[in-house]
Scaffold this active site. Structure first.
Site: not given
Length: 272
Positions: A49, A60, A175
């Site tokens: 990734e 994040d 994911y």
């Protein structure tokens, strides 16, 4: 069959699980991105990734936010990232590359233009954090037209309806965000992951990778016994941050190699 699907089928035939490391393009410098990609492959990565730097990476944590800031400060744009993938492809046409990022740079380029440019560069899949499946039918269809896998996130809070929607759109892999919070958050609850993965698999036909909260080889090994893939990012970015420029690739390679070995050993024990 896409490269990503081929990787998972090959690994399944060999009784192995996929290791999917994440790095941010342009961090610590644009010149080191392609060497780092090759280092990850040499250390045992099956899929990579590659983060597209963005100024407001809401999913994040601080570690990957700093990586984006460093890359943006060096002028790294989406087009630069695609150029890095093309450079990587000059020597490696096998390892799948998944771009991971946010909608704004794609919307700025235009979805059709982005998909075409990604295919031309050698990208294999795209994960856009802020494209929810309810609003991503056109996104998925456009990627499929350009032989790209649309990859989606699921979380501990995802409803059965959301899992079904993702299962209908996703290809390559799903994911699974293993915990509530941002990347690099607190320790992963392996038992909770073990309970959740069968629910996802019941509603989708694609492999399930697990990320967020995987910070060491032991946790990666435990997840490898449960999921089809292990995704690890923040810990690798920390290694990049802490390493002198001339040691970045070597230190990242050592870290990823240890994770690969631990995963393989755990899966082998589970099959014995």
């Amino acid at each position: 069959m896409s490269k990503i699907q081929a990787v998972f089928e090959r690994l399944q035939a060999r009784g192995r699980k996929a290791l999917i490391p994440f790095i941010t393009a342009g961090d610590p410098t644009p010149e080191l991105t392609v060497p780092l990609l090759h280092t990850l492959v040499q250390a045992g990565a099956d899929i990579i990734e590659l983060g597209v730097p963005f100024s407001d990476p809401m999913a994040d944590g601080p570690t990957i936010q700093r990586a984006s800031e460093r890359a943006l400060a060096k002028g790294v744009s989406l087009r630069h990232v695609l150029g890095m993938v093309a450079n990587f492809r000059a020597d490696d046409n096998e390892t799948p590359i998944v771009l991971m990022g946010y909608a704004n740079p794609i919307e700025s380029m235009g979805l059709e233009a982005f998909a075409a440019a990604s295919f031309d560069a050698g990208v294999d899949g795209v994960l856009v954090v802020d494209y929810p499946p309810e609003e991503a039918v056109e996104f998925a269809q456009t990627l499929h037209r350009h032989a790209l896998d649309p990859i989606f996130l699921l979380a501990p809070t995802s409803s059965e309806a959301r899992m079904t929607q993702v299962g209908a759109l996703a290809s390559g892999y799903i994911y699974y965000v293993s915990l509530k919070g941002v990347t690099g958050s607190a320790a992963l609850d392996v038992a909770a992951v073990a309970a959740r993965i069968p629910e996802i698999r019941a509603r989708t036909g694609v492999p399930v990778g697990v990320g967020f909260g995987i910070r060491d080889a032991a946790t990666a090994a435990a997840v490898a016994e449960l999921a089809d893939a292990v995704v690890i990012g923040s810990r690798i970015i920390e290694e990049i941050e802490q390493s002198p420029p001339d040691k970045v690739c070597a230190n990242v390679g050592t870290l990823v190699d240890a994770i690969r070995r631990a995963m393989d050993a755990a899966v082998s024990r589970g099959q014995a």
